[in-house]
Motif scaffolding. Sequence first.
Motif, PDB file in Angstrom:
ATOM      1  N   VAL A   2       0.834  -1.204   0.000  1.00  7.26           N
ATOM      2  CA  VAL A   2       0.000   0.000   0.000  1.00  7.26           C
ATOM      3  C   VAL A   2       0.867   1.251   0.000  1.00  7.26           C
ATOM      4  N   LEU A   3       1.934   1.235   0.811  1.00  3.88           N
ATOM      5  CA  LEU A   3       2.841   2.380   0.870  1.00  3.88           C
ATOM      6  C   LEU A   3       3.509   2.598  -0.476  1.00  3.88           C
ATOM      7  N   TRP A   4       3.952   1.517  -1.119  1.00  2.28           N
ATOM      8  CA  TRP A   4       4.599   1.609  -2.434  1.00  2.28           C
ATOM      9  C   TRP A   4       3.625   2.134  -3.486  1.00  2.28           C
ATOM     10  N   ALA A   5       2.378   1.665  -3.447  1.00  2.86           N
ATOM     11  CA  ALA A   5       1.376   2.127  -4.417  1.00  2.86           C
ATOM     12  C   ALA A   5       0.934   3.562  -4.142  1.00  2.86           C
ATOM     13  N   GLU A   6       1.243   4.070  -2.930  1.00  3.15           N
ATOM     14  CA  GLU A   6       0.928   5.443  -2.520  1.00  3.15           C
ATOM     15  C   GLU A   6      -0.581   5.693  -2.473  1.00  3.15           C
ATOM     16  N   PHE A   7      -1.340   4.649  -2.071  1.00  2.40           N
ATOM     17  CA  PHE A   7      -2.774   4.833  -1.875  1.00  2.40           C
ATOM     18  C   PHE A   7      -3.023   5.583  -0.567  1.00  2.40           C
ATOM     19  N   ASP A   8      -4.088   6.372  -0.558  1.00  2.00           N
ATOM     20  CA  ASP A   8      -4.473   7.053   0.677  1.00  2.00           C
ATOM     21  C   ASP A   8      -5.246   6.116   1.602  1.00  2.00           C
ATOM     22  N   PHE A   9      -5.912   5.138   1.022  1.00  2.44           N
ATOM     23  CA  PHE A   9      -6.657   4.189   1.856  1.00  2.44           C
ATOM     24  C   PHE A   9      -6.646   2.802   1.216  1.00  2.44           C
ATOM     25  N   CYS A  10      -6.638   1.808   2.058  1.00  2.00           N
ATOM     26  CA  CYS A  10      -6.738   0.416   1.624  1.00  2.00           C
ATOM     27  C   CYS A  10      -7.238  -0.386   2.815  1.00  2.00           C
ATOM     28  N   PHE A  11      -8.402  -0.996   2.683  1.00  2.00           N
ATOM     29  CA  PHE A  11      -8.958  -1.778   3.788  1.00  2.00           C
ATOM     30  C   PHE A  11      -9.819  -2.903   3.234  1.00  2.00           C
ATOM     31  N   MET A  12      -9.992  -3.933   4.037  1.00  3.03           N
ATOM     32  CA  MET A  12     -10.836  -5.069   3.673  1.00  3.03           C
ATOM     33  C   MET A  12     -11.913  -5.232   4.740  1.00  3.03           C
ATOM     34  N   LEU A  13     -13.146  -5.461   4.274  1.00  4.75           N
ATOM     35  CA  LEU A  13     -14.290  -5.623   5.167  1.00  4.75           C
ATOM     36  C   LEU A  13     -14.988  -6.948   4.886  1.00  4.75           C
ATOM     37  N   THR A  14     -15.525  -7.561   5.950  1.00  3.37           N
ATOM     38  CA  THR A  14     -16.371  -8.743   5.791  1.00  3.37           C
ATOM     39  C   THR A  14     -17.746  -8.432   6.366  1.00  3.37           C
ATOM     40  N   LYS A  15     -18.708  -9.266   6.007  1.00  2.00           N
ATOM     41  CA  LYS A  15     -20.088  -9.025   6.462  1.00  2.00           C
ATOM     42  C   LYS A  15     -20.266  -9.455   7.907  1.00  2.00           C
ATOM     43  N   GLY A  16     -21.096  -8.676   8.611  1.00  5.25           N
ATOM     44  CA  GLY A  16     -21.433  -9.004   9.984  1.00  5.25           C
ATOM     45  C   GLY A  16     -22.788  -9.669  10.074  1.00  5.25           C
ATOM     46  N   ARG A  17     -23.393  -9.658  11.257  1.00  6.19           N
ATOM     47  CA  ARG A  17     -24.657 -10.353  11.483  1.00  6.19           C
ATOM     48  C   ARG A  17     -25.800  -9.797  10.643  1.00  6.19           C
ATOM     49  N   LYS A  18     -25.791  -8.514  10.416  1.00  6.02           N
ATOM     50  CA  LYS A  18     -26.876  -7.889   9.656  1.00  6.02           C
ATOM     51  C   LYS A  18     -26.619  -7.929   8.151  1.00  6.02           C
ATOM     52  N   GLN A  19     -25.675  -8.774   7.736  1.00  6.85           N
ATOM     53  CA  GLN A  19     -25.330  -8.912   6.326  1.00  6.85           C
ATOM     54  C   GLN A  19     -24.855  -7.601   5.715  1.00  6.85           C
ATOM     55  N   LYS A  20     -24.219  -6.787   6.544  1.00  4.77           N
ATOM     56  CA  LYS A  20     -23.600  -5.555   6.067  1.00  4.77           C
ATOM     57  C   LYS A  20     -22.089  -5.676   6.222  1.00  4.77           C
TER      58      LYS A  20
END
Length: 846
Positions: A278-296
Amino acid sequence: MNLTKQSLIIACSHKEDRLKFFNFFDGLNVKQILTASHLSQMQDLLCDENLDVGLLAVELSSRWIKNTQQLSRLQKNHSGLTVVALVDEDMRLDYAHYREIIQSVSHLLYSPLNHNQLVRLTDLVDQTKQIVELETYRQGAFQASSLPLLLVNAKSQEIVAVNETFLKQFQIYKKRLLGQIWVDYLAQDQQDKINRYQSELNEKGQLEIQSKWSMNGVSFPVKLCAFYLNFNGVPHYLIECHDQSEHVFRQKMLYFLDKIRLLDFVTKRSEELLKQMVLWAEFDFCFMLTKGRKQKYQNIVFDYSKSNHAHHFIESNHDFIFRKLKTQRTLTLSEQASQHIPGDEFITMNDVESIMVFNCRVNKHQQAILVLGGERAFPRWQHLKLLFSKLVEHYRATMAFKMLQHSHESESQYDVLTNLLNRRYIIKHIEKSIEQAAQRKQSLAVVFLDLDRFKVINDSLGHDVGDQVLVNVAQILKDIVGDFGVASRYAGDEFLLLLNRHVSADNIKKVADSILKSVAEPVTLADGSEIKLTISLGIAVYPDHGKLVNTLIKHADVALYDAKLNGKNQYSIYRTELDGEQAKQSEEMVKNLEQAIESDQIDVYYQPKIDAKTEDIAGFEALVRWQHPELGIISPGLFVPLAEQSGLIHKIGLLVIEKAARCLKAWQTRYELPLTMSINLSPIQLNDNRLIDRISYVINQTGIQAKYLDFEITESEKFKSVKDALVMFNRIVDMGCTLSIDDFGTGHSTLDYLRKIPAKTLKIDQVFVKNIGLSPDDEAILDATIDMAKRVGHFIVAEGVETESQRQYLSHKGCDYFQGYLFSRPLPATKIEDILDQRAQILKNY
């Protein structure tokens, strides 16, 4: 010196260098140019009284002039001779040696020659005519060059000229460069070395530097090629400036692509590598999310952003993005994201210019998204998209692999085929029931049962029929046991029952009799035909026959063995004397097995392995059989465990390897085919230090080439030491043989373990092949496993292929080889020869 009136001798080994010398001096109107290709020829020319030699260009090497003493003698014998020394590539000069030589020669050049070195010789000719003037050079070749060039005054270090190519490529004005000190544009660590660089340039005439070049507020990697030039006696440096940004970018990207397959998304080391990406690509943000109980999407897997971007994304609505991700895996916008997705709070409030969102879904239970981007347009956007899409592919593969490790048999409570409890959960039920029975001082019973001669059904009628039989038996058990406890499928054709309600001696017998009676009724198959079968049962009662779950299961198994020995199709209740009887029976079985080895009753059957592309036979798997003179073929499932316990597996293993190798050699010779042979090795064999000697003996005796022998190892916990097993694996491979991992997906492999084993082939267990078209989750696991194996260079063999639809599915997914009843069941050697004869006849007719 005026070479228009004197001769010149060029004396060096390499034809290319002689030609470059000749062309250069020929262009300067030299009177006479002579060449020598060896030392004695040079000496003859120098001693020729008819020649007035003014200049000698001679090679410094082991074949020509080796040291300063030879140079001194040369000039002493030929006074007035100017010497130009050409250092050969194999000549290594230290500083002291260099200083001695430079005192004895006019110029020191280095092979292979180039034009920039030769220009330094122009001060040797008539300067009124032949010197290349600075302005002429600047206006001519310097400006016309397609390379970005700088010309630097060697004394002041100032840039005195810059060509148009440099200005265009680096988008800078000439006025900003002229008069500047060229080293000021280098990285600080390179500036500290400038004195050494200048010394090397002045001595050798050329120099190459890898550095960073800072200009217009931007720093980028460069390769600088500098050359020493002399104009009217004033030394200059000609500097070629090669932008290495693209090269360095590609190298770094290839590095990350290679490292991605090692990520497991759990360890600290992997976290650090992701941060570097991420630092090399110089992105301002990079994150991964999974779904919770409410399917969000609300659970953060990782967040490598400069600010609180992940939480802000969770709090925002993304109707457009999620709608797009339903029909495509990736949504990417390289610029003007807010115009393309108006109204998205996360994009508008964070001034997002560029964004990528990847759908990382593995199956309905494992869904994730990867979000990355920033507040500007990114150069090489497509390359970054490719890199992170590979990251997503690997994430999906590793998550599926983890699911494979805890496959549906262990993750869910129920067996896919029969819908009974699986092995893991029946044991949990028994453990819990024992606790409750102990508190209430009650009894319970464990019933172990399996089908009589089920192996014959599978081998003769196929696994489809076998599956129908198992489903039918499972329904009978469910109906009869329902009021008294719970039924489970323990393994293969083995079932385990827990009777924990209304338990009494009469009810236990009642259940057993009902099962025997119901199973004895003919089973109607899907094609309308009927099949009769019987079942044997062994019973152990808590607390009389044991107080621990393992003890009860073991004693129920002993009772089952007793029922089978007494004619099958009956039940037996455990009694202590059975332990002694079983020991005697096992001892007798071992004696029979020893006799079988001596009397050549151990036979080998062969199942063809089919090339998925050509659908031709690529090789075979060797499968051991016990051909008993009275009982017929005895299943390996019965005698191999006994052979392992008794140590006879080593003799049997050697027999199988030898018979299989002899057959293979004969078939290769007779049919002129590069067939291979896969042979199973048990963990007990792998613990034997003499295994390598046994295999070597077979190879030497049969004359088979080691590369055609493939040894299959099963995922297992039986190795005394995984480390020692890996050593044995490497020794087998070092012999020239290959390794395959058999029944892949049913054992205990980890990614790290898989990488360490030097196996080239994975054999996908037939349980996953069976569920093609039946279980989407198994298909997802199968797909990801094949993809992952392909990416790390493994071949894929699918076992248990029985239908055309399975073959087509696996072929489309990239399987390399098939085994299964769709093509052929295991056959004796004579039957295999019939098949190979038919194949040869068909090809002959064509």
